[in-house]
Design an enzyme around this catalytic site. Structure first.
Site, mmCIF file in Angstrom:
data_model
loop_
_atom_site.group_PDB
_atom_site.id
_atom_site.type_symbol
_atom_site.label_atom_id
_atom_site.label_comp_id
_atom_site.label_asym_id
_atom_site.label_seq_id
_atom_site.Cartn_x
_atom_site.Cartn_y
_atom_site.Cartn_z
ATOM 1 N N LYS A 7 0.842 -1.196 0.000
ATOM 2 C CA LYS A 7 0.000 0.000 0.000
ATOM 3 C C LYS A 7 0.880 1.250 0.000
ATOM 4 O O LYS A 7 0.601 2.221 -0.706
ATOM 5 C CB LYS A 7 -0.930 -0.003 1.220
ATOM 6 C CG LYS A 7 -1.864 1.191 1.259
ATOM 7 C CD LYS A 7 -2.819 1.139 2.449
ATOM 8 C CE LYS A 7 -3.737 2.352 2.445
ATOM 9 N NZ LYS A 7 -4.658 2.348 3.596
ATOM 10 N N ARG A 10 2.188 1.757 -3.504
ATOM 11 C CA ARG A 10 1.134 2.231 -4.398
ATOM 12 C C ARG A 10 0.837 3.714 -4.157
ATOM 13 O O ARG A 10 0.678 4.488 -5.099
ATOM 14 C CB ARG A 10 -0.142 1.406 -4.191
ATOM 15 C CG ARG A 10 -1.354 1.969 -4.940
ATOM 16 C CD ARG A 10 -2.557 1.034 -4.886
ATOM 17 N NE ARG A 10 -3.057 0.793 -3.531
ATOM 18 C CZ ARG A 10 -3.885 1.599 -2.865
ATOM 19 N NH1 ARG A 10 -4.282 2.744 -3.396
ATOM 20 N NH2 ARG A 10 -4.313 1.279 -1.657
ATOM 21 N N HIS A 12 2.783 6.019 -2.479
ATOM 22 C CA HIS A 12 3.864 7.000 -2.307
ATOM 23 C C HIS A 12 5.093 6.874 -3.196
ATOM 24 O O HIS A 12 5.934 7.767 -3.170
ATOM 25 C CB HIS A 12 4.323 7.000 -0.846
ATOM 26 C CG HIS A 12 3.225 7.305 0.113
ATOM 27 N ND1 HIS A 12 2.611 8.536 0.175
ATOM 28 C CD2 HIS A 12 2.597 6.536 1.032
ATOM 29 C CE1 HIS A 12 1.654 8.503 1.101
ATOM 30 N NE2 HIS A 12 1.624 7.297 1.629
ATOM 31 N N PRO A 42 -7.154 13.760 1.090
ATOM 32 C CA PRO A 42 -6.873 15.208 1.095
ATOM 33 C C PRO A 42 -5.439 15.604 0.739
ATOM 34 O O PRO A 42 -5.223 16.588 0.046
ATOM 35 C CB PRO A 42 -7.203 15.653 2.520
ATOM 36 C CG PRO A 42 -7.579 14.441 3.287
ATOM 37 C CD PRO A 42 -7.567 13.252 2.398
ATOM 38 N N HIS A 119 4.196 3.698 6.189
ATOM 39 C CA HIS A 119 3.421 4.926 6.366
ATOM 40 C C HIS A 119 4.314 6.114 6.045
ATOM 41 O O HIS A 119 5.476 6.141 6.439
ATOM 42 C CB HIS A 119 2.924 4.990 7.818
ATOM 43 C CG HIS A 119 2.487 6.347 8.277
ATOM 44 N ND1 HIS A 119 1.301 6.920 7.889
ATOM 45 C CD2 HIS A 119 3.089 7.247 9.094
ATOM 46 C CE1 HIS A 119 1.206 8.136 8.448
ATOM 47 N NE2 HIS A 119 2.273 8.341 9.178
#
Length: 124
Positions: A7, A10, A12, A42, A119
């Site tokens: 994730k 995908r 970053h 956002p 993250h």
């Protein structure tokens, strides 16, 4: 299911990409990388460096994450990044983004074996 590491990639990592001559970069990429599927995400940062260099940040400068956790790492060198911000008045499903490029040091949270980014915390 998509792992946290996948994730992160995908959302970053866009190693070969650049927004330098493309004001539409964020609109295209946010859609292509599925960050406008159920809502308009956002804010999002893309890193235009080889995946191995982004993953290597997990062995660089250990710093505190924004949420107070201690598994964040800051890159020693600055990286070519693109920051995407939702424009005001933009409403799902018509997500519209402002594209801005920068050279900044990135801060990522890492976990797992192998120890990899999961993250994107910040850029400084």
């Amino acid at each position: 299911a998509e792992s946290s590491a996948m994730k992160f990639e995908r959302q970053h990592v866009d190693s070969g990409g650049s927004s330098s001559s493309n004001a539409n970069y964020c609109n295209e990429m946010m859609k292509k990388r599925e960050m406008t599927k159920d809502r308009c995400k956002p804010v999002n940062t893309f890193v235009h460096e080889p995946l191995a260099e982004v993953q290597a940040v997990c062995s660089q400068r250990n710093v505190s994450c924004k949420n107070g956790q201690t598994n964040c790492y800051q890159s020693y060198s600055s990286m070519h990044i693109t920051e995407c911000r939702l424009t005001s008045g933009s409403k799902f499903p018509n997500c519209s983004y402002r594209t801005s490029q920068a050279q900044k040091s990135i801060i990522v949270a890492c976990e797992g074996k192998p120890y990899v980014p999961v993250h994107f915390d910040n850029s400084v």
